[in-house]
Motif scaffolding. Structure first.
Motif, PDB file in Angstrom:
ATOM      1  N   GLN A  13      17.811   0.118  46.569  1.00 34.97           N
ATOM      2  CA  GLN A  13      16.586   0.900  46.409  1.00 34.97           C
ATOM      3  C   GLN A  13      16.944   2.323  45.966  1.00 34.97           C
ATOM      4  O   GLN A  13      17.985   2.858  46.340  1.00 34.97           O
ATOM      5  N   ALA A  14      16.085   2.915  45.163  1.00 32.65           N
ATOM      6  CA  ALA A  14      16.360   4.265  44.661  1.00 32.65           C
ATOM      7  C   ALA A  14      15.082   5.086  44.672  1.00 32.65           C
ATOM      8  O   ALA A  14      13.967   4.559  44.800  1.00 32.65           O
ATOM      9  N   SER A  15      15.260   6.396  44.530  1.00 34.43           N
ATOM     10  CA  SER A  15      14.117   7.297  44.381  1.00 34.43           C
ATOM     11  C   SER A  15      14.373   8.202  43.180  1.00 34.43           C
ATOM     12  O   SER A  15      15.528   8.499  42.849  1.00 34.43           O
ATOM     13  N   TYR A  16      13.303   8.640  42.550  1.00 30.10           N
ATOM     14  CA  TYR A  16      13.438   9.419  41.322  1.00 30.10           C
ATOM     15  C   TYR A  16      12.280  10.401  41.183  1.00 30.10           C
ATOM     16  O   TYR A  16      11.231  10.254  41.818  1.00 30.10           O
ATOM     17  N   ASP A  17      12.497  11.386  40.319  1.00 33.84           N
ATOM     18  CA  ASP A  17      11.436  12.296  39.874  1.00 33.84           C
ATOM     19  C   ASP A  17      11.154  12.002  38.405  1.00 33.84           C
ATOM     20  O   ASP A  17      12.063  11.664  37.639  1.00 33.84           O
ATOM     21  N   LEU A  18       9.885  12.167  38.019  1.00 30.74           N
ATOM     22  CA  LEU A  18       9.508  11.891  36.632  1.00 30.74           C
ATOM     23  C   LEU A  18       8.697  13.041  36.064  1.00 30.74           C
ATOM     24  O   LEU A  18       7.694  13.456  36.658  1.00 30.74           O
ATOM     25  N   ASP A  19       9.168  13.565  34.931  1.00 29.90           N
ATOM     26  CA  ASP A  19       8.444  14.600  34.194  1.00 29.90           C
ATOM     27  C   ASP A  19       8.040  14.050  32.827  1.00 29.90           C
ATOM     28  O   ASP A  19       8.724  13.188  32.264  1.00 29.90           O
ATOM     29  N   ASP A  20       6.946  14.579  32.299  1.00 31.86           N
ATOM     30  CA  ASP A  20       6.501  14.159  30.978  1.00 31.86           C
ATOM     31  C   ASP A  20       5.831  15.340  30.283  1.00 31.86           C
ATOM     32  O   ASP A  20       4.953  15.994  30.863  1.00 31.86           O
ATOM     33  N   ALA A  21       6.252  15.610  29.040  1.00 30.51           N
ATOM     34  CA  ALA A  21       5.751  16.783  28.316  1.00 30.51           C
ATOM     35  C   ALA A  21       5.261  16.381  26.933  1.00 30.51           C
ATOM     36  O   ALA A  21       5.879  15.569  26.245  1.00 30.51           O
ATOM     37  N   LEU A  22       4.142  16.977  26.526  1.00 29.42           N
ATOM     38  CA  LEU A  22       3.582  16.761  25.199  1.00 29.42           C
ATOM     39  C   LEU A  22       4.093  17.841  24.259  1.00 29.42           C
ATOM     40  O   LEU A  22       3.986  19.032  24.562  1.00 29.42           O
ATOM     41  N   HIS A  23       4.652  17.427  23.130  1.00 22.98           N
ATOM     42  CA  HIS A  23       5.192  18.357  22.136  1.00 22.98           C
ATOM     43  C   HIS A  23       4.554  18.069  20.777  1.00 22.98           C
ATOM     44  O   HIS A  23       5.238  17.681  19.823  1.00 22.98           O
ATOM     45  N   PHE A  24       3.242  18.270  20.690  1.00 21.24           N
ATOM     46  CA  PHE A  24       2.534  17.971  19.450  1.00 21.24           C
ATOM     47  C   PHE A  24       2.866  18.996  18.382  1.00 21.24           C
ATOM     48  O   PHE A  24       3.202  20.150  18.665  1.00 21.24           O
ATOM     49  N   GLY A  25       2.751  18.574  17.126  1.00 20.65           N
ATOM     50  CA  GLY A  25       3.077  19.443  16.006  1.00 20.65           C
ATOM     51  C   GLY A  25       2.069  20.564  15.824  1.00 20.65           C
ATOM     52  O   GLY A  25       0.931  20.505  16.331  1.00 20.65           O
ATOM     53  N   ASP A  26       2.488  21.607  15.093  1.00 20.14           N
ATOM     54  CA  ASP A  26       1.613  22.742  14.809  1.00 20.14           C
ATOM     55  C   ASP A  26       0.326  22.256  14.152  1.00 20.14           C
ATOM     56  O   ASP A  26       0.336  21.393  13.272  1.00 20.14           O
ATOM     57  N   GLY A  27      -0.772  22.838  14.590  1.00 18.17           N
ATOM     58  CA  GLY A  27      -2.074  22.454  14.073  1.00 18.17           C
ATOM     59  C   GLY A  27      -2.789  21.452  14.940  1.00 18.17           C
ATOM     60  O   GLY A  27      -3.999  21.265  14.799  1.00 18.17           O
ATOM     61  N   ALA A  28      -2.061  20.791  15.849  1.00 18.47           N
ATOM     62  CA  ALA A  28      -2.662  19.857  16.801  1.00 18.47           C
ATOM     63  C   ALA A  28      -2.777  20.536  18.161  1.00 18.47           C
ATOM     64  O   ALA A  28      -1.793  21.061  18.680  1.00 18.47           O
ATOM     65  N   THR A  29      -3.972  20.558  18.724  1.00 22.46           N
ATOM     66  CA  THR A  29      -4.217  21.196  20.015  1.00 22.46           C
ATOM     67  C   THR A  29      -4.598  20.137  21.038  1.00 22.46           C
ATOM     68  O   THR A  29      -5.497  19.325  20.797  1.00 22.46           O
ATOM     69  N   VAL A  30      -3.901  20.130  22.163  1.00 24.62           N
ATOM     70  CA  VAL A  30      -4.215  19.187  23.235  1.00 24.62           C
ATOM     71  C   VAL A  30      -5.517  19.625  23.898  1.00 24.62           C
ATOM     72  O   VAL A  30      -5.599  20.702  24.484  1.00 24.62           O
ATOM     73  N   GLU A  31      -6.535  18.794  23.799  1.00 21.33           N
ATOM     74  CA  GLU A  31      -7.830  19.089  24.401  1.00 21.33           C
ATOM     75  C   GLU A  31      -7.953  18.530  25.813  1.00 21.33           C
ATOM     76  O   GLU A  31      -8.755  19.009  26.607  1.00 21.33           O
ATOM     77  N   GLY A  32      -7.156  17.537  26.104  1.00 16.38           N
ATOM     78  CA  GLY A  32      -7.178  16.935  27.433  1.00 16.38           C
ATOM     79  C   GLY A  32      -6.062  15.928  27.558  1.00 16.38           C
ATOM     80  O   GLY A  32      -5.661  15.298  26.582  1.00 16.38           O
ATOM     81  N   ALA A  33      -5.516  15.787  28.762  1.00 15.60           N
ATOM     82  CA  ALA A  33      -4.432  14.835  28.998  1.00 15.60           C
ATOM     83  C   ALA A  33      -4.471  14.416  30.455  1.00 15.60           C
ATOM     84  O   ALA A  33      -4.810  15.211  31.337  1.00 15.60           O
ATOM     85  N   VAL A  85      -3.552  24.415   9.146  1.00  9.66           N
ATOM     86  CA  VAL A  85      -2.201  24.572   9.689  1.00  9.66           C
ATOM     87  C   VAL A  85      -1.379  23.297   9.517  1.00  9.66           C
ATOM     88  O   VAL A  85      -0.181  23.344   9.247  1.00  9.66           O
ATOM     89  N   VAL A  86      -2.009  22.140   9.668  1.00  7.19           N
ATOM     90  CA  VAL A  86      -1.289  20.861   9.616  1.00  7.19           C
ATOM     91  C   VAL A  86      -0.680  20.630   8.238  1.00  7.19           C
ATOM     92  O   VAL A  86      -1.315  20.855   7.208  1.00  7.19           O
ATOM     93  N   THR A  87       0.567  20.195   8.232  1.00  8.03           N
ATOM     94  CA  THR A  87       1.258  19.803   7.000  1.00  8.03           C
ATOM     95  C   THR A  87       1.957  18.469   7.257  1.00  8.03           C
ATOM     96  O   THR A  87       2.005  17.984   8.400  1.00  8.03           O
ATOM     97  N   THR A  88       2.529  17.906   6.211  1.00  9.24           N
ATOM     98  CA  THR A  88       3.311  16.684   6.385  1.00  9.24           C
ATOM     99  C   THR A  88       4.453  16.930   7.356  1.00  9.24           C
ATOM    100  O   THR A  88       4.756  16.087   8.212  1.00  9.24           O
ATOM    101  N   GLN A  89       5.079  18.081   7.278  1.00  7.60           N
ATOM    102  CA  GLN A  89       6.223  18.377   8.138  1.00  7.60           C
ATOM    103  C   GLN A  89       5.825  18.482   9.603  1.00  7.60           C
ATOM    104  O   GLN A  89       6.555  18.015  10.479  1.00  7.60           O
ATOM    105  N   THR A  90       4.678  19.087   9.888  1.00  8.91           N
ATOM    106  CA  THR A  90       4.288  19.258  11.296  1.00  8.91           C
ATOM    107  C   THR A  90       3.781  17.967  11.915  1.00  8.91           C
ATOM    108  O   THR A  90       3.622  17.894  13.133  1.00  8.91           O
ATOM    109  N   SER A  91       3.536  16.950  11.095  1.00 11.77           N
ATOM    110  CA  SER A  91       2.932  15.713  11.610  1.00 11.77           C
ATOM    111  C   SER A  91       3.818  14.487  11.445  1.00 11.77           C
ATOM    112  O   SER A  91       3.382  13.376  11.733  1.00 11.77           O
ATOM    113  N   ASP A  92       5.074  14.665  11.006  1.00 13.51           N
ATOM    114  CA  ASP A  92       5.883  13.509  10.603  1.00 13.51           C
ATOM    115  C   ASP A  92       6.835  12.965  11.667  1.00 13.51           C
ATOM    116  O   ASP A  92       7.614  12.053  11.404  1.00 13.51           O
ATOM    117  N   CYS A  93       6.811  13.526  12.877  1.00 11.25           N
ATOM    118  CA  CYS A  93       7.660  13.049  13.987  1.00 11.25           C
ATOM    119  C   CYS A  93       9.146  13.335  13.769  1.00 11.25           C
ATOM    120  O   CYS A  93      10.001  12.695  14.398  1.00 11.25           O
TER     121      CYS A  93
END
Length: 195
Positions: A17-37, A86-94
């Motif tokens: 058995q094990a225990s862990y911590d979990l973090d998760d971060a959103l790193h959306f490209g320029d021009g994309a705004t997180v409205e809710g998560a 603001v959005v370009t191909t570069q900011t949205s291409d992963c």
């Protein structure tokens, strides 16, 4: 807006058995705004952090216990709006390049177990579709008290993902002007068939 969903899966492949911590971060490209998560679901018995937002609060679970051979699945959903100037191909291409800190719908998760961390990420590119309408030239007199007027409507996708769109157009002539007839041609690329 767009809504994107991610699954983060933690699996115990060890012998105890094990225990862990979990973090998760959103790193959306320029021009994309997180409205809710939100973390919309998680494994039974694990307390989810109700303040998680994927931006300045990234901890999802602390000291989560997982049995041998078990898997824990966390579903994350985020909604984003776009600033089309603001959005370009570069900011949205992963693909993170140069000084970029985000791209596309990039999401990164970090698992901490016995002091060691493991990072994984998932990303989907996003589209950025806009349109403009302009006169194709001055009105042309037909010699019978009618005029022919041509317009160009240009639909452009500056994003890195394909998109679908519906397009409507309605003549809004002033005064006593009456539209006698109209027709539509797709001049570029020439393969779209108007309704």
């Amino acid at each position: 807006t767009y809504t994107v969903a991610y699954d983060v899966v933690v699996t115990n492949q060890g012998t105890q058995q094990a225990s862990y911590d979990l973090d998760d971060a959103l790193h959306f490209g320029d021009g994309a705004t997180v409205e809710g998560a939100a973390v919309t679901s998680g494994p039974a018995g694990v307390t989810l952090n109700p303040d998680w937002n994927g931006l300045d609060i990234v901890r999802i679970a602390t000291g989560a216990t997982i049995e041998v051979g078990a898997s824990h699945t966390y579903r994350i959903e985020a909604t984003a709006s776009f600033e089309t100037t603001v959005v370009t191909t570069q900011t949205s291409d992963c693909e993170l390049t140069g000084t970029e800190t985000g791209t596309g719908f990039l999401n990164g998760a970090t698992l901490t177990f016995e002091g060691d961390t493991t990072d994984v990420d998932a990303c989907a590119p996003f589209p950025d579709t806009t349109f403009v309408k302009d006169l194709a030239g001055p009105p042309v007199p037909n010699g019978d008290e009618t005029y022919t007027i041509a317009y160009d409507i240009v639909v452009t996708n500056e994003g890195a993902a394909d998109d679908l769109y519906d397009l409507s157009d309605e003549p809004l002539c002033g005064g006593s002007i009456e539209v006698a007839s109209s027709e539509i041609d797709n001049t570029d690329p020439g393969t779209t068939v108007p309704d």
